[in-house]
Write an enzyme that holds these catalytic residues in place. Structure first.
Site, PDB file in Angstrom:
ATOM      1  N   GLY A  14       1.143  -1.527   0.199  1.00  0.00           N
ATOM      2  CA  GLY A  14      -0.004   0.224  -0.269  1.00  0.00           C
ATOM      3  C   GLY A  14       0.697   1.552   0.056  1.00  0.00           C
ATOM      4  O   GLY A  14       0.346   2.347   0.495  1.00  0.00           O
ATOM      5  N   SER A  15       2.362   1.549  -0.555  1.00  0.00           N
ATOM      6  CA  SER A  15       3.333   2.369  -0.385  1.00  0.00           C
ATOM      7  C   SER A  15       2.723   3.559  -1.140  1.00  0.00           C
ATOM      8  O   SER A  15       2.321   4.543  -1.698  1.00  0.00           O
ATOM      9  CB  SER A  15       4.507   1.866  -1.086  1.00  0.00           C
ATOM     10  OG  SER A  15       4.235   1.902  -2.106  1.00  0.00           O
ATOM     11  N   ARG A  67     -13.830 -16.509 -11.679  1.00  0.00           N
ATOM     12  CA  ARG A  67     -13.229 -15.016 -11.559  1.00  0.00           C
ATOM     13  C   ARG A  67     -14.798 -14.461 -11.380  1.00  0.00           C
ATOM     14  O   ARG A  67     -14.418 -13.682 -10.913  1.00  0.00           O
ATOM     15  CB  ARG A  67     -12.842 -14.933 -12.966  1.00  0.00           C
ATOM     16  CG  ARG A  67     -11.882 -13.684 -13.080  1.00  0.00           C
ATOM     17  CD  ARG A  67     -11.009 -12.993 -14.625  1.00  0.00           C
ATOM     18  NE  ARG A  67      -9.736 -13.677 -14.008  1.00  0.00           N
ATOM     19  CZ  ARG A  67      -8.995 -13.614 -15.475  1.00  0.00           C
ATOM     20  NH1 ARG A  67      -9.629 -13.381 -16.421  1.00  0.00           N
ATOM     21  NH2 ARG A  67      -8.307 -14.899 -15.044  1.00  0.00           N
ATOM     22  N   ARG A  93      -4.483  -8.571  -8.829  1.00  0.00           N
ATOM     23  CA  ARG A  93      -4.952  -9.654  -9.747  1.00  0.00           C
ATOM     24  C   ARG A  93      -5.235  -8.960 -11.541  1.00  0.00           C
ATOM     25  O   ARG A  93      -6.615  -8.438 -11.484  1.00  0.00           O
ATOM     26  CB  ARG A  93      -7.065  -9.589  -8.509  1.00  0.00           C
ATOM     27  CG  ARG A  93      -7.108 -10.385  -7.792  1.00  0.00           C
ATOM     28  CD  ARG A  93      -5.753 -11.846  -7.213  1.00  0.00           C
ATOM     29  NE  ARG A  93      -7.057 -12.748  -8.106  1.00  0.00           N
ATOM     30  CZ  ARG A  93      -6.185 -13.935  -8.203  1.00  0.00           C
ATOM     31  NH1 ARG A  93      -4.982 -14.455  -7.418  1.00  0.00           N
ATOM     32  NH2 ARG A  93      -7.149 -14.714  -8.539  1.00  0.00           N
ATOM     33  N   ASN A 109      -4.278   2.469 -13.440  1.00  0.00           N
ATOM     34  CA  ASN A 109      -3.506   1.361 -12.676  1.00  0.00           C
ATOM     35  C   ASN A 109      -2.532   2.036 -12.988  1.00  0.00           C
ATOM     36  O   ASN A 109      -2.211   2.812 -14.116  1.00  0.00           O
ATOM     37  CB  ASN A 109      -4.074  -0.016 -14.308  1.00  0.00           C
ATOM     38  CG  ASN A 109      -2.489  -1.578 -12.739  1.00  0.00           C
ATOM     39  OD1 ASN A 109      -2.452  -1.296 -12.564  1.00  0.00           O
ATOM     40  ND2 ASN A 109      -1.671  -1.884 -14.244  1.00  0.00           N
ATOM     41  N   HIS A 111       2.103   0.541 -12.923  1.00  0.00           N
ATOM     42  CA  HIS A 111       2.355  -0.411 -13.683  1.00  0.00           C
ATOM     43  C   HIS A 111       3.766  -0.047 -13.595  1.00  0.00           C
ATOM     44  O   HIS A 111       4.365   0.726 -14.232  1.00  0.00           O
ATOM     45  CB  HIS A 111       2.027  -1.150 -15.186  1.00  0.00           C
ATOM     46  CG  HIS A 111       2.969  -2.084 -15.466  1.00  0.00           C
ATOM     47  ND1 HIS A 111       1.790  -3.222 -14.725  1.00  0.00           N
ATOM     48  CD2 HIS A 111       4.026  -2.754 -15.923  1.00  0.00           C
ATOM     49  CE1 HIS A 111       3.300  -4.359 -15.409  1.00  0.00           C
ATOM     50  NE2 HIS A 111       4.237  -3.559 -15.873  1.00  0.00           N
ATOM     51  N   THR A 143      -7.949  -1.400 -19.789  1.00  0.00           N
ATOM     52  CA  THR A 143      -8.729  -2.186 -20.835  1.00  0.00           C
ATOM     53  C   THR A 143      -9.152  -3.549 -20.419  1.00  0.00           C
ATOM     54  O   THR A 143      -8.039  -4.205 -20.047  1.00  0.00           O
ATOM     55  CB  THR A 143      -8.658  -1.585 -22.134  1.00  0.00           C
ATOM     56  OG1 THR A 143      -7.181  -2.009 -22.683  1.00  0.00           O
ATOM     57  CG2 THR A 143      -8.335  -0.505 -22.539  1.00  0.00           C
ATOM     58  N   LEU A 146      -4.871  -6.369 -20.585  1.00  0.00           N
ATOM     59  CA  LEU A 146      -4.091  -6.351 -19.759  1.00  0.00           C
ATOM     60  C   LEU A 146      -2.426  -5.460 -19.981  1.00  0.00           C
ATOM     61  O   LEU A 146      -1.962  -5.888 -21.200  1.00  0.00           O
ATOM     62  CB  LEU A 146      -3.310  -7.985 -18.965  1.00  0.00           C
ATOM     63  CG  LEU A 146      -3.036  -8.044 -17.553  1.00  0.00           C
ATOM     64  CD1 LEU A 146      -3.450  -7.293 -16.745  1.00  0.00           C
ATOM     65  CD2 LEU A 146      -1.941  -9.039 -17.438  1.00  0.00           C
ATOM     66  N   GLU A 176       7.113   5.704  -8.542  1.00  0.00           N
ATOM     67  CA  GLU A 176       5.425   5.438  -8.444  1.00  0.00           C
ATOM     68  C   GLU A 176       4.688   6.855  -7.952  1.00  0.00           C
ATOM     69  O   GLU A 176       3.339   7.012  -7.994  1.00  0.00           O
ATOM     70  CB  GLU A 176       5.565   4.091  -8.444  1.00  0.00           C
ATOM     71  CG  GLU A 176       5.610   3.131  -9.797  1.00  0.00           C
ATOM     72  CD  GLU A 176       5.337   1.958  -8.584  1.00  0.00           C
ATOM     73  OE1 GLU A 176       4.176   1.943  -8.336  1.00  0.00           O
ATOM     74  OE2 GLU A 176       6.482   0.826  -8.876  1.00  0.00           O
TER      75      GLU A 176
HETATM   76  C1  GAR Z   1       3.707  -1.456  -7.044  1.00  0.00           C
HETATM   77  O1  GAR Z   1       5.331  -1.253  -7.541  1.00  0.00           O
HETATM   78  C2  GAR Z   1       3.077  -1.502  -8.600  1.00  0.00           C
HETATM   79  O2  GAR Z   1       3.357  -0.784  -9.407  1.00  0.00           O
HETATM   80  C3  GAR Z   1       2.569  -2.828  -8.177  1.00  0.00           C
HETATM   81  O3  GAR Z   1       3.035  -3.276  -7.206  1.00  0.00           O
HETATM   82  C4  GAR Z   1       3.189  -2.501  -6.815  1.00  0.00           C
HETATM   83  C5  GAR Z   1       2.718  -2.085  -5.626  1.00  0.00           C
HETATM   84  O4  GAR Z   1       3.716  -1.796  -4.518  1.00  0.00           O
HETATM   85  N1  GAR Z   1       1.783  -3.510  -9.335  1.00  0.00           N
HETATM   86  C6  GAR Z   1       1.614  -4.215 -10.809  1.00  0.00           C
HETATM   87  O5  GAR Z   1       3.265  -5.142 -10.665  1.00  0.00           O
HETATM   88  C7  GAR Z   1       0.590  -4.457 -10.934  1.00  0.00           C
HETATM   89  N2  GAR Z   1       0.486  -5.328 -12.011  1.00  0.00           N
HETATM   90  P1  GAR Z   1       2.232  -1.077  -3.355  1.00  0.00           P
HETATM   91  O6  GAR Z   1       1.329  -1.675  -2.636  1.00  0.00           O
HETATM   92  O7  GAR Z   1       3.475  -0.528  -2.076  1.00  0.00           O
HETATM   93  O8  GAR Z   1       1.696   0.763  -3.815  1.00  0.00           O
END
Ligand code: GAR
Length: 348
Positions: A14-15, A67, A93, A109, A111, A143, A146, A176
């Site tokens: 959750g950062s 799903r 997910r 999202n 990524h 969308t 993926l 991010e």
């Molecule tokens: C982040 O690096 C995010 O970009 C990635 O998971 C991490 C979550 O970190 N997301 C993916 O890989 C989605 N495909 P967080 O829980 O500390 O925000």
């Protein structure tokens, strides 16, 4: 004041959620994180959400046989928060096409790669294996395909010679945390009715301006794709819209100058703005310029100049108005500041 409501979906640490909540707290998000939903009850991000005062919910994917079942339960939980925007912030997910369609154009999202490079998992390891020199992260609309939706923003970080997966991941994660709040803010800004925005600004001017002071403001947003301008005029000289055929209209919709009434309300105007149209904003230093006989330049003179010569490029129009004012005034002193903005549109 209805700021856009946001529901954030998480799966773990959750950062990124924390970065959104921090931006909300300092007023830079322009939206409210109303609900946080996790597919795992042990996600550390849930405690971060609770500490902030957001509602939390858990929709455990393991409680559903397939799903579609999970997606339906998740959609019910998301809809309960009545979000304007859904943000996947480390949500791990894959979502089915029906879920994605339900939140089309309002689900983002984040990524951890520069898409379209490295969709999917283990992005940092794959980037290191390939020996790329730059890496980063992407915010995109979700969308059904993926990690392939329209890109809203990207942040680039260098890959350094002594990087390992941990070091590179940390550098991308820091990026991010800047990118995601900025992308969400951009979305919220577009959704926030400008009437509410101006009311908000008015209230803060009323609270902070010294007595007897006020501010006139013209705020307009040009939407070139749809050839439209939406605007609010808070007590400013009516901007003059010049149509391609030379007709001139005033942009009057709005309300009182800012800083006078705390509960002032504003009407929003909307006009078409097509190739060949132009917009002129001017200050009193132009309309109230005085010649040596004490006569005012006046708005009619400005309008007729704009009508007759407004087909020229904006820089030429500005030069013409300034020349006209200077020759009208002659030896008389300049009475007020002169500010002039001319907006043209290509193709006319
Ligand atoms: C982040 O690096 C995010 O970009 C990635 O998971 C991490 C979550 O970190 N997301 C993916 O890989 C989605 N495909 P967080 O829980 O500390 O925000």
């Amino acid at each position: 004041m209805p700021l856009p409501r946001i529901t954030v979906l998480i799966s773990g640490r959750g950062s990124n959620l924390a970065a959104l909540l921090e931006a909300e707290k300092n007023g830079s998000l322009r939206g409210i994180v109303h609900t946080v939903i996790s597919n795992r009850a042990d996600a550390a991000g849930l405690a971060i959400a609770l500490a902030h005062g957001a509602r939390i919910n858990v929709v455990d994917h393991r409680a559903h046989a397939d799903r579609n079942g999970f997606d339906a339960a998740l959609a019910e939980a998301v809809d309960a928060g009545r979000p304007d925007l859904v943000v996947l912030a480390g949500f791990m997910r894959i979502l089915g096409p029906a879920f994605v369609a339900r939140y089309a154009d309002r689900m983002l999202n984040i990524h951890p790669s520069l898409l379209p490079a490295y969709p999917g998992l283990h992005t940092h390891r794959r980037a290191l294996d390939d020996g790329v020199r730059i890496h980063g992260c992407t915010v995109h609309f979700v969308t059904a395909d993926l990690d392939h939706g329209p890109i809203v923003g990207q942040a680039v970080v260098p890959v350094l010679p002594d990087d390992d997966e941990t070091k590179l991941a940390a550098r991308v994660l820091a990026a991010e945390h800047r990118l995601l709040p900025a992308a969400v803010r951009a979305f919220c800004d577009g959704r926030w009715p400008i009437r509410d925005a101006i009311r908000h600004v008015n209230q803060s001017v009323v609270r902070t301006a010294s007595s007897g002071k006020f501010i006139t403001l013209f705020y307009g947003e040009i939407d070139p794709g749809n050839a439209r301008v939406r605007y609010i005029n808070a007590g400013h000289n009516y901007p003059l819209l010049r149509r391609a055929d030379g007709g001139v209209e005033e942009l009057r919709e709005g309300g009182t100058p800012l800083g006078i009434f705390e509960d002032a309300d504003y009407d929003q105007g909307e006009i078409s703005f097509r190739p060949g149209d132009g917009l002129m904003l001017y200050s009193d230093g132009i309309s109230e310029a005085i010649d040596t006989m004490g006569t005012e330049f006046g708005e009619e003179r400005l309008r007729s100049l704009w009508r007759q010569r407004g087909h020229r490029p904006p820089a030429d129009v500005i030069a013409l108005v300034l020349e006209d004012i200077a020759s009208f005034r002659g030896d008389a002193a300049q009475s007020d500041d002169i500010t002039l903005v001319v907006v043209g549109s290509r193709g006319g």
